[in-house]
Design a protein around this motif. Structure first.
Motif, PDB file in Angstrom:
ATOM      1  N   GLN A 149       0.855  -1.193   0.000  1.00 42.82           N
ATOM      2  CA  GLN A 149       0.000   0.000   0.000  1.00 42.82           C
ATOM      3  C   GLN A 149       0.887   1.238   0.000  1.00 42.82           C
ATOM      4  OE1 GLN A 149      -2.914   0.126   3.121  1.00 42.82           O
ATOM      5  NE2 GLN A 149      -3.501   2.246   2.706  1.00 42.82           N
ATOM      6  N   CYS A 150       0.612   2.159  -0.914  1.00 41.29           N
ATOM      7  CA  CYS A 150       1.447   3.348  -1.015  1.00 41.29           C
ATOM      8  C   CYS A 150       0.632   4.535  -1.490  1.00 41.29           C
ATOM      9  CB  CYS A 150       2.624   3.101  -1.970  1.00 41.29           C
ATOM     10  SG  CYS A 150       2.083   2.698  -3.644  1.00 41.29           S
ATOM     11  N   GLN A 151       1.225   5.715  -1.403  1.00 40.06           N
ATOM     12  CA  GLN A 151       0.580   6.931  -1.864  1.00 40.06           C
ATOM     13  C   GLN A 151       1.029   7.266  -3.278  1.00 40.06           C
ATOM     14  OE1 GLN A 151       1.439   9.905   1.094  1.00 40.06           O
ATOM     15  NE2 GLN A 151       0.020   9.015   2.597  1.00 40.06           N
ATOM     16  N   GLU A 152       0.265   8.135  -3.931  1.00 36.88           N
ATOM     17  CA  GLU A 152       0.503   8.441  -5.340  1.00 36.88           C
ATOM     18  C   GLU A 152       1.914   8.969  -5.584  1.00 36.88           C
ATOM     19  OE1 GLU A 152      -1.638  10.966  -8.962  1.00 36.88           O
ATOM     20  OE2 GLU A 152      -2.278  11.245  -6.880  1.00 36.88           O
ATOM     21  N   GLU A 153       2.410   9.807  -4.699  1.00 39.53           N
ATOM     22  CA  GLU A 153       3.711  10.422  -4.906  1.00 39.53           C
ATOM     23  C   GLU A 153       4.864   9.411  -4.815  1.00 39.53           C
ATOM     24  OE1 GLU A 153       4.369  11.832  -0.253  1.00 39.53           O
ATOM     25  OE2 GLU A 153       3.917  13.320  -1.802  1.00 39.53           O
ATOM     26  N   GLU A 154       4.587   8.240  -4.282  1.00 40.07           N
ATOM     27  CA  GLU A 154       5.627   7.218  -4.131  1.00 40.07           C
ATOM     28  C   GLU A 154       5.671   6.209  -5.279  1.00 40.07           C
ATOM     29  OE1 GLU A 154       4.922   7.175   0.702  1.00 40.07           O
ATOM     30  OE2 GLU A 154       4.297   5.499  -0.551  1.00 40.07           O
ATOM     31  N   LEU A 155       4.636   6.180  -6.111  1.00 35.97           N
ATOM     32  CA  LEU A 155       4.494   5.118  -7.104  1.00 35.97           C
ATOM     33  C   LEU A 155       5.677   5.033  -8.067  1.00 35.97           C
ATOM     34  CD1 LEU A 155       0.712   5.158  -8.072  1.00 35.97           C
ATOM     35  CD2 LEU A 155       2.015   3.298  -7.037  1.00 35.97           C
ATOM     36  N   THR A 156       6.017   6.149  -8.678  1.00 36.85           N
ATOM     37  CA  THR A 156       7.066   6.140  -9.699  1.00 36.85           C
ATOM     38  C   THR A 156       8.379   5.633  -9.142  1.00 36.85           C
ATOM     39  OG1 THR A 156       6.053   8.021 -10.826  1.00 36.85           O
ATOM     40  CG2 THR A 156       8.353   7.546 -11.346  1.00 36.85           C
ATOM     41  N   GLN A 157       8.739   6.117  -7.962  1.00 33.15           N
ATOM     42  CA  GLN A 157      10.008   5.714  -7.376  1.00 33.15           C
ATOM     43  C   GLN A 157       9.991   4.250  -6.942  1.00 33.15           C
ATOM     44  OE1 GLN A 157      11.308   8.452  -4.399  1.00 33.15           O
ATOM     45  NE2 GLN A 157      13.476   7.993  -4.742  1.00 33.15           N
ATOM     46  N   MET A 158       8.847   3.769  -6.475  1.00 35.30           N
ATOM     47  CA  MET A 158       8.752   2.375  -6.050  1.00 35.30           C
ATOM     48  C   MET A 158       8.925   1.425  -7.228  1.00 35.30           C
ATOM     49  SD  MET A 158       5.764   2.161  -3.167  1.00 35.30           S
ATOM     50  CE  MET A 158       6.017   0.414  -3.018  1.00 35.30           C
ATOM     51  N   PHE A 168       6.507  -5.751 -11.474  1.00 33.08           N
ATOM     52  CA  PHE A 168       5.191  -5.153 -11.295  1.00 33.08           C
ATOM     53  C   PHE A 168       4.114  -6.026 -11.934  1.00 33.08           C
ATOM     54  CE2 PHE A 168       1.854  -2.583 -13.282  1.00 33.08           C
ATOM     55  CZ  PHE A 168       1.290  -2.002 -12.167  1.00 33.08           C
ATOM     56  N   GLU A 169       3.005  -6.212 -11.232  1.00 32.54           N
ATOM     57  CA  GLU A 169       1.893  -7.004 -11.747  1.00 32.54           C
ATOM     58  C   GLU A 169       0.631  -6.168 -11.967  1.00 32.54           C
ATOM     59  OE1 GLU A 169       1.784 -10.030 -12.797  1.00 32.54           O
ATOM     60  OE2 GLU A 169       3.675 -10.881 -12.079  1.00 32.54           O
ATOM     61  N   GLN A 170       0.219  -5.406 -10.930  1.00 41.22           N
ATOM     62  CA  GLN A 170      -1.061  -4.691 -11.034  1.00 41.22           C
ATOM     63  C   GLN A 170      -1.088  -3.525 -10.060  1.00 41.22           C
ATOM     64  OE1 GLN A 170      -4.419  -7.256 -10.555  1.00 41.22           O
ATOM     65  NE2 GLN A 170      -5.944  -5.683 -10.951  1.00 41.22           N
ATOM     66  N   LEU A 171      -1.826  -2.488 -10.448  1.00 39.53           N
ATOM     67  CA  LEU A 171      -2.009  -1.318  -9.585  1.00 39.53           C
ATOM     68  C   LEU A 171      -3.507  -1.104  -9.376  1.00 39.53           C
ATOM     69  CD1 LEU A 171      -0.567   1.084  -8.179  1.00 39.53           C
ATOM     70  CD2 LEU A 171      -0.995   2.386 -10.273  1.00 39.53           C
ATOM     71  N   VAL A 172      -3.915  -0.986  -8.108  1.00 44.36           N
ATOM     72  CA  VAL A 172      -5.342  -0.833  -7.765  1.00 44.36           C
ATOM     73  C   VAL A 172      -5.520   0.420  -6.923  1.00 44.36           C
ATOM     74  CG1 VAL A 172      -7.336  -1.866  -6.649  1.00 44.36           C
ATOM     75  CG2 VAL A 172      -5.656  -3.329  -7.799  1.00 44.36           C
ATOM     76  N   SER A 173      -6.393   1.325  -7.369  1.00 37.78           N
ATOM     77  CA  SER A 173      -6.689   2.539  -6.600  1.00 37.78           C
ATOM     78  C   SER A 173      -7.666   2.216  -5.474  1.00 37.78           C
ATOM     79  CB  SER A 173      -7.288   3.613  -7.509  1.00 37.78           C
ATOM     80  OG  SER A 173      -7.687   4.735  -6.752  1.00 37.78           O
ATOM     81  N   ILE A 174      -7.375   2.725  -4.286  1.00 36.04           N
ATOM     82  CA  ILE A 174      -8.245   2.459  -3.134  1.00 36.04           C
ATOM     83  C   ILE A 174      -8.776   3.748  -2.517  1.00 36.04           C
ATOM     84  CG2 ILE A 174      -7.191   0.233  -2.598  1.00 36.04           C
ATOM     85  CD1 ILE A 174      -5.575   1.613  -0.425  1.00 36.04           C
ATOM     86  N   GLY A 175      -8.729   4.871  -3.256  1.00 35.25           N
ATOM     87  CA  GLY A 175      -9.306   6.119  -2.757  1.00 35.25           C
ATOM     88  C   GLY A 175      -8.262   7.037  -2.167  1.00 35.25           C
ATOM     89  N   GLY A 177      -6.242   8.738   1.246  1.00 37.69           N
ATOM     90  CA  GLY A 177      -5.780   8.464   2.592  1.00 37.69           C
ATOM     91  C   GLY A 177      -5.563   9.736   3.357  1.00 37.69           C
ATOM     92  N   ARG A 178      -4.518   9.713   4.177  1.00 42.13           N
ATOM     93  CA  ARG A 178      -4.201  10.889   4.974  1.00 42.13           C
ATOM     94  C   ARG A 178      -3.803  12.056   4.084  1.00 42.13           C
ATOM     95  NH1 ARG A 178       0.205   8.403   8.887  1.00 42.13           N
ATOM     96  NH2 ARG A 178       0.776   7.527   6.835  1.00 42.13           N
ATOM     97  N   ALA A 179      -4.083  13.255   4.519  1.00 41.91           N
ATOM     98  CA  ALA A 179      -3.762  14.500   3.800  1.00 41.91           C
ATOM     99  C   ALA A 179      -4.394  14.516   2.418  1.00 41.91           C
ATOM    100  CB  ALA A 179      -2.245  14.680   3.703  1.00 41.91           C
ATOM    101  N   HIS A 180      -5.482  13.751   2.268  1.00 38.38           N
ATOM    102  CA  HIS A 180      -6.232  13.696   1.013  1.00 38.38           C
ATOM    103  C   HIS A 180      -5.362  13.279  -0.170  1.00 38.38           C
ATOM    104  CE1 HIS A 180      -9.669  15.516   3.030  1.00 38.38           C
ATOM    105  NE2 HIS A 180      -8.850  16.436   3.535  1.00 38.38           N
ATOM    106  N   GLN A 181      -4.416  12.387   0.054  1.00 34.90           N
ATOM    107  CA  GLN A 181      -3.572  11.873  -1.018  1.00 34.90           C
ATOM    108  C   GLN A 181      -4.135  10.545  -1.511  1.00 34.90           C
ATOM    109  OE1 GLN A 181       0.659  11.818  -0.590  1.00 34.90           O
ATOM    110  NE2 GLN A 181       0.687  13.502   0.906  1.00 34.90           N
ATOM    111  N   SER A 182      -4.083  10.370  -2.823  1.00 36.61           N
ATOM    112  CA  SER A 182      -4.561   9.116  -3.414  1.00 36.61           C
ATOM    113  C   SER A 182      -3.687   7.961  -2.950  1.00 36.61           C
ATOM    114  CB  SER A 182      -4.528   9.207  -4.941  1.00 36.61           C
ATOM    115  OG  SER A 182      -5.387  10.218  -5.405  1.00 36.61           O
ATOM    116  N   GLU A 183      -4.338   6.846  -2.619  1.00 41.11           N
ATOM    117  CA  GLU A 183      -3.591   5.667  -2.189  1.00 41.11           C
ATOM    118  C   GLU A 183      -3.881   4.501  -3.135  1.00 41.11           C
ATOM    119  OE1 GLU A 183      -3.994   4.614   1.874  1.00 41.11           O
ATOM    120  OE2 GLU A 183      -2.894   6.396   2.564  1.00 41.11           O
TER     121      GLU A 183
END
Length: 235
Positions: A149-158, A168-175, A177-183
């Protein structure tokens, strides 16, 4: 298989031994032979070295004039080979069975068997290597899947820092999280073979990326990145 090889050469071995003993006794030659193999001494009999009439050691035991052999100051024949792998070769000539310590590779003994031209041992080792490789190729390949589970700003670096065979297999948006960041849920996988462990990181498994909260395994710990699930698939 080794025993059948031993029986096949038994009659030749006995005739060779009888001939050798008769000739050596008449010439006053000792039945014992001392070998200096790569700096390690081996003591054996002419009868043992006479087991394979086509081998280098047979010719050495019979003092073949066409064989260029030197002796050291103790009278031992000098052989510039690896003594570690010569031991199993000599024991095979003694009792007709191939016995290997678990830390010795069959390929190393095969090299020595081919150098000394011991045909029955060459065939035996090649059969064992073929059998071993066949078993290895039949080991099932499994897959380990991990959900991070990660936030949007971390995706590229991860994704760019995937390591140790993870992909990488799949990416699923879950809405949000904290500070209104996409997770997101990031699903990754890698292959495991044989008895390779698929245990959590505190048991030694490498993280899929450099980003996770386990400081002991991560270059850049990130509190918002969490490993939620690890699944081992039988296919």
């Amino acid at each position: 298989m080794a025993e059948s090889n031993s029986e096949a050469s038994g009659s030749v071995h006995r005739r060779c031994a009888a001939h050798s003993q008769e000739r050596n006794s008449s010439a006053g030659v000792s039945k014992w032979i001392r070998l200096n193999v790569g700096g390690t001494y081996f003591l054996t009999t002419r009868q043992t070295l006479c087991r394979d009439p086509k081998s280098f050691l047979y010719r050495l035991s019979q003092a073949d004039p066409e064989l260029d052999s030197d002796k050291d100051e103790t009278g031992a024949y000098l052989i510039d080979r690896d003594p570690t792998y010569f031991g199993p070769v000599l024991n095979y000539l003694r009792h007709g069975k191939l016995v290997l310590n678990k830390d010795l590779a069959e390929e190393g003994v095969l090299e020595e068997a081919e150098f000394y031209n011991i045909t029955s041992l060459i065939k035996l080792i090649k059969d064992k290597i073929r059998e071993r490789d066949c078993k290895t190729s039949q080991v099932p390949v499994k897959h380990v899947y991990r959900v991070l589970q990660c936030q949007e700003e971390e995706l590229t670096q991860m994704v760019s820092t995937m390591s140790d065979g993870w992909k990488f297999e799949q990416l699923v948006s879950i809405g949000y999280g904290r500070a209104h960041q996409s997770e997101f849920l990031l699903i990754v996988s890698r292959e495991v073979k044989g008895e390779e462990s698929a245990l959590p990181n505190n048991s030694g498994e490498v993280c899929p990326t450099n980003f996770c909260p386990r400081a002991g395994h991560c270059m850049v710990p990130m509190s918002s990145t969490r490993n939620l699930l690890t699944v081992v698939s039988p296919w």
